[in-house]
Design a protein around this motif. Structure first.
Motif, PDB file in Angstrom:
ATOM      1  N   VAL A 194       0.855  -1.192   0.000  1.00  0.00           N
ATOM      2  CA  VAL A 194       0.000   0.000   0.000  1.00  0.00           C
ATOM      3  C   VAL A 194       0.893   1.245   0.000  1.00  0.00           C
ATOM      4  O   VAL A 194       1.830   1.333   0.806  1.00  0.00           O
ATOM      5  N   LYS A 195       0.618   2.178  -0.892  1.00  0.00           N
ATOM      6  CA  LYS A 195       1.396   3.403  -0.963  1.00  0.00           C
ATOM      7  C   LYS A 195       0.809   4.418   0.017  1.00  0.00           C
ATOM      8  O   LYS A 195      -0.315   4.884  -0.144  1.00  0.00           O
ATOM      9  N   VAL A 196       1.568   4.741   1.068  1.00  0.00           N
ATOM     10  CA  VAL A 196       1.148   5.746   2.045  1.00  0.00           C
ATOM     11  C   VAL A 196       1.826   7.060   1.676  1.00  0.00           C
ATOM     12  O   VAL A 196       3.059   7.138   1.587  1.00  0.00           O
ATOM     13  N   VAL A 197       1.008   8.097   1.440  1.00  0.00           N
ATOM     14  CA  VAL A 197       1.521   9.381   0.948  1.00  0.00           C
ATOM     15  C   VAL A 197       1.102  10.496   1.905  1.00  0.00           C
ATOM     16  O   VAL A 197      -0.090  10.697   2.142  1.00  0.00           O
ATOM     17  N   ILE A 198       2.069  11.203   2.451  1.00  0.00           N
ATOM     18  CA  ILE A 198       1.747  12.380   3.259  1.00  0.00           C
ATOM     19  C   ILE A 198       1.221  13.460   2.334  1.00  0.00           C
ATOM     20  O   ILE A 198       1.811  13.755   1.298  1.00  0.00           O
ATOM     21  N   ALA A 199       0.077  14.051   2.710  1.00  0.00           N
ATOM     22  CA  ALA A 199      -0.544  15.119   1.910  1.00  0.00           C
ATOM     23  C   ALA A 199      -0.815  16.292   2.844  1.00  0.00           C
ATOM     24  O   ALA A 199      -1.688  16.221   3.703  1.00  0.00           O
ATOM     25  N   GLY A 208       9.954   4.972  -5.223  1.00  0.00           N
ATOM     26  CA  GLY A 208       8.517   4.888  -5.481  1.00  0.00           C
ATOM     27  C   GLY A 208       7.650   5.543  -4.437  1.00  0.00           C
ATOM     28  O   GLY A 208       6.418   5.509  -4.549  1.00  0.00           O
ATOM     29  N   ASP A 209       8.245   6.158  -3.417  1.00  0.00           N
ATOM     30  CA  ASP A 209       7.462   6.895  -2.423  1.00  0.00           C
ATOM     31  C   ASP A 209       7.249   8.328  -2.893  1.00  0.00           C
ATOM     32  O   ASP A 209       8.118   8.915  -3.551  1.00  0.00           O
ATOM     33  N   TYR A 210       6.094   8.892  -2.527  1.00  0.00           N
ATOM     34  CA  TYR A 210       5.744  10.255  -2.942  1.00  0.00           C
ATOM     35  C   TYR A 210       5.281  11.068  -1.748  1.00  0.00           C
ATOM     36  O   TYR A 210       4.885  10.526  -0.712  1.00  0.00           O
ATOM     37  N   VAL A 211       5.325  12.389  -1.916  1.00  0.00           N
ATOM     38  CA  VAL A 211       4.792  13.294  -0.906  1.00  0.00           C
ATOM     39  C   VAL A 211       4.076  14.436  -1.615  1.00  0.00           C
ATOM     40  O   VAL A 211       4.507  14.901  -2.671  1.00  0.00           O
ATOM     41  N   ILE A 212       2.947  14.854  -1.030  1.00  0.00           N
ATOM     42  CA  ILE A 212       2.163  15.979  -1.537  1.00  0.00           C
ATOM     43  C   ILE A 212       2.322  17.129  -0.544  1.00  0.00           C
ATOM     44  O   ILE A 212       1.988  16.982   0.635  1.00  0.00           O
ATOM     45  N   THR A 213       2.873  18.254  -0.996  1.00  0.00           N
ATOM     46  CA  THR A 213       3.074  19.406  -0.124  1.00  0.00           C
ATOM     47  C   THR A 213       2.365  20.639  -0.688  1.00  0.00           C
ATOM     48  O   THR A 213       1.811  20.597  -1.790  1.00  0.00           O
ATOM     49  N   PHE A 214       2.389  21.734   0.082  1.00  0.00           N
ATOM     50  CA  PHE A 214       1.751  22.982  -0.348  1.00  0.00           C
ATOM     51  C   PHE A 214       0.294  22.768  -0.759  1.00  0.00           C
ATOM     52  O   PHE A 214      -0.182  23.354  -1.724  1.00  0.00           O
ATOM     53  N   GLY A 240       0.280  21.824  -4.291  1.00  0.00           N
ATOM     54  CA  GLY A 240       1.067  22.650  -5.216  1.00  0.00           C
ATOM     55  C   GLY A 240       2.333  21.973  -5.680  1.00  0.00           C
ATOM     56  O   GLY A 240       2.873  22.302  -6.739  1.00  0.00           O
ATOM     57  N   LEU A 241       2.822  21.010  -4.910  1.00  0.00           N
ATOM     58  CA  LEU A 241       4.041  20.291  -5.272  1.00  0.00           C
ATOM     59  C   LEU A 241       3.895  18.822  -4.896  1.00  0.00           C
ATOM     60  O   LEU A 241       3.540  18.492  -3.765  1.00  0.00           O
ATOM     61  N   VAL A 242       4.151  17.950  -5.868  1.00  0.00           N
ATOM     62  CA  VAL A 242       4.166  16.505  -5.636  1.00  0.00           C
ATOM     63  C   VAL A 242       5.540  16.016  -6.068  1.00  0.00           C
ATOM     64  O   VAL A 242       5.975  16.288  -7.187  1.00  0.00           O
ATOM     65  N   GLN A 243       6.216  15.312  -5.157  1.00  0.00           N
ATOM     66  CA  GLN A 243       7.574  14.866  -5.446  1.00  0.00           C
ATOM     67  C   GLN A 243       7.783  13.393  -5.138  1.00  0.00           C
ATOM     68  O   GLN A 243       7.118  12.831  -4.268  1.00  0.00           O
ATOM     69  N   ASP A 244       8.723  12.809  -5.865  1.00  0.00           N
ATOM     70  CA  ASP A 244       9.265  11.504  -5.521  1.00  0.00           C
ATOM     71  C   ASP A 244      10.218  11.749  -4.358  1.00  0.00           C
ATOM     72  O   ASP A 244      11.168  12.528  -4.473  1.00  0.00           O
ATOM     73  N   THR A 245       9.972  11.117  -3.217  1.00  0.00           N
ATOM     74  CA  THR A 245      10.771  11.437  -2.034  1.00  0.00           C
ATOM     75  C   THR A 245      12.188  10.869  -2.093  1.00  0.00           C
ATOM     76  O   THR A 245      13.081  11.354  -1.398  1.00  0.00           O
ATOM     77  N   ALA A 246      12.403   9.839  -2.895  1.00  0.00           N
ATOM     78  CA  ALA A 246      13.741   9.247  -2.991  1.00  0.00           C
ATOM     79  C   ALA A 246      14.660  10.079  -3.872  1.00  0.00           C
ATOM     80  O   ALA A 246      15.848  10.232  -3.589  1.00  0.00           O
ATOM     81  N   THR A 247      14.112  10.641  -4.961  1.00  0.00           N
ATOM     82  CA  THR A 247      14.935  11.366  -5.939  1.00  0.00           C
ATOM     83  C   THR A 247      14.722  12.873  -5.919  1.00  0.00           C
ATOM     84  O   THR A 247      15.544  13.627  -6.440  1.00  0.00           O
ATOM     85  N   GLY A 248      13.610  13.322  -5.340  1.00  0.00           N
ATOM     86  CA  GLY A 248      13.289  14.747  -5.368  1.00  0.00           C
ATOM     87  C   GLY A 248      12.621  15.183  -6.662  1.00  0.00           C
ATOM     88  O   GLY A 248      12.273  16.355  -6.835  1.00  0.00           O
TER      89      GLY A 248
END
Length: 269
Positions: free
Chosen positions: A37-42, A63-69, A72-80
């Motif tokens: 399950v992909k857990v994504v902080i938003a 393969g992990d992601y984070v939703i910020t702002f 306004g910004l969605v990023q791959d947390t491993a690579t940026g």
């Protein structure tokens, strides 16, 4: 269909009132990850304000992601790598900054680099935001803001002052921007395309998921867009009463490890 993507708000949801992740929440997130399950902080926070949580929850792997702002910004947390980036124009900045002065409320703009304010007497909630999200504050005149990649702007003030100002915001601003009140002392302005909901839609498409396979867990009005688009909206027991009307599930409060309860009841079973 089983749930494969879970978006989780931070304040009032993931963490307790003293800004901690409980042992129950930590273990539930790890169990979800182990089951694919992909857990994504938003969150409405900038990326600097979530790095410690990503580390603590082991959400910086491939393969992990984070939703910020607030989307306004969605990023791959491993690579940026930036998957989604929505910004505001200098004209947007000038219009909202002028409106804040007209309404006599404090205001600041946020980029990936920091918090920028034209208020010579810096508002206490700008300082609060800086501490909360671990970002520096810069004083800049409106003329010095040209060329900045502004992701969102915030009117910040005492709740009674902010509420009085909100009642006087012209309709044209509501038509042009996505405006959300995220706390009693924060009113956030973003591009019309920016929302946690749109960010989750982008991620679900990237992952090849149907929206029935998505869940969002939140507590405040800035969570409404993601709660409205996912197949499984979950609202915290401590959440805004109006949000509970659109929830499929109500989980326990943030003080009672409500995120862990939601994962174990409706995702991991």
């Amino acid at each position: 269909m089983s749930i494969k993507l879970v978006a989780v708000d931070i304040d009032g949801t993931l963490i307790t009132n003293d800004r901690k992740i409980t042992t129950e929440v930590f273990h539930a997130v790890q169990e979800a990850k182990a089951q694919g399950v992909k857990v994504v902080i938003a969150t409405g926070r900038p990326i600097a304000g979530v790095q410690n949580l990503l580390e603590e929850l082991n959400l910086r792997e491939a393969g992990d992601y984070v939703i910020t702002f607030n989307g306004g910004l969605v990023q791959d947390t491993a690579t940026g790598q930036e998957i989604v980036k929505e910004t505001m124009t200098y004209d947007d900045y000038r219009d909202i900054e002028y409106l804040s002065r007209k309404l006599n409320v404090h205001m600041h703009a946020i980029t990936k680099e920091g918090i920028f304010t034209a208020n010579r007497n810096i508002g206490k909630y700008t300082v609060h935001e800086s501490t909360l999200v671990n970002m520096p504050i810069f004083y800049r005149t409106p003329e010095e803001m040209t060329g900045k990649e502004i992701v969102k702007m915030m009117m910040i003030d005492e709740p009674e002052i902010l509420d009085a100002a909100i009642s006087k915001i012209p309709q044209e601003f509501h038509d042009k921007y996505n405006i959300v009140k995220s706390t009693p002392f924060y009113l956030e302005f973003m591009s019309k395309e920016t929302s946690k909901g749109n960010a989750i839609i982008h991620l679900a498409e990237k992952m090849g998921l149907d929206m029935s396979q998505t869940m969002a867990i939140g507590d405040a009005e800035n969570d409404r867009p993601m709660l409205e688009v996912v197949g499984n909206p979950v609202v915290m027991e401590n959440g805004v009463p109006e949000l509970k009307k659109i929830a499929k599930y109500i989980t326990k409060s943030n003080e009672e490890s409500g995120v862990a309860h939601a994962l174990r009841e409706w995702v991991l079973k």
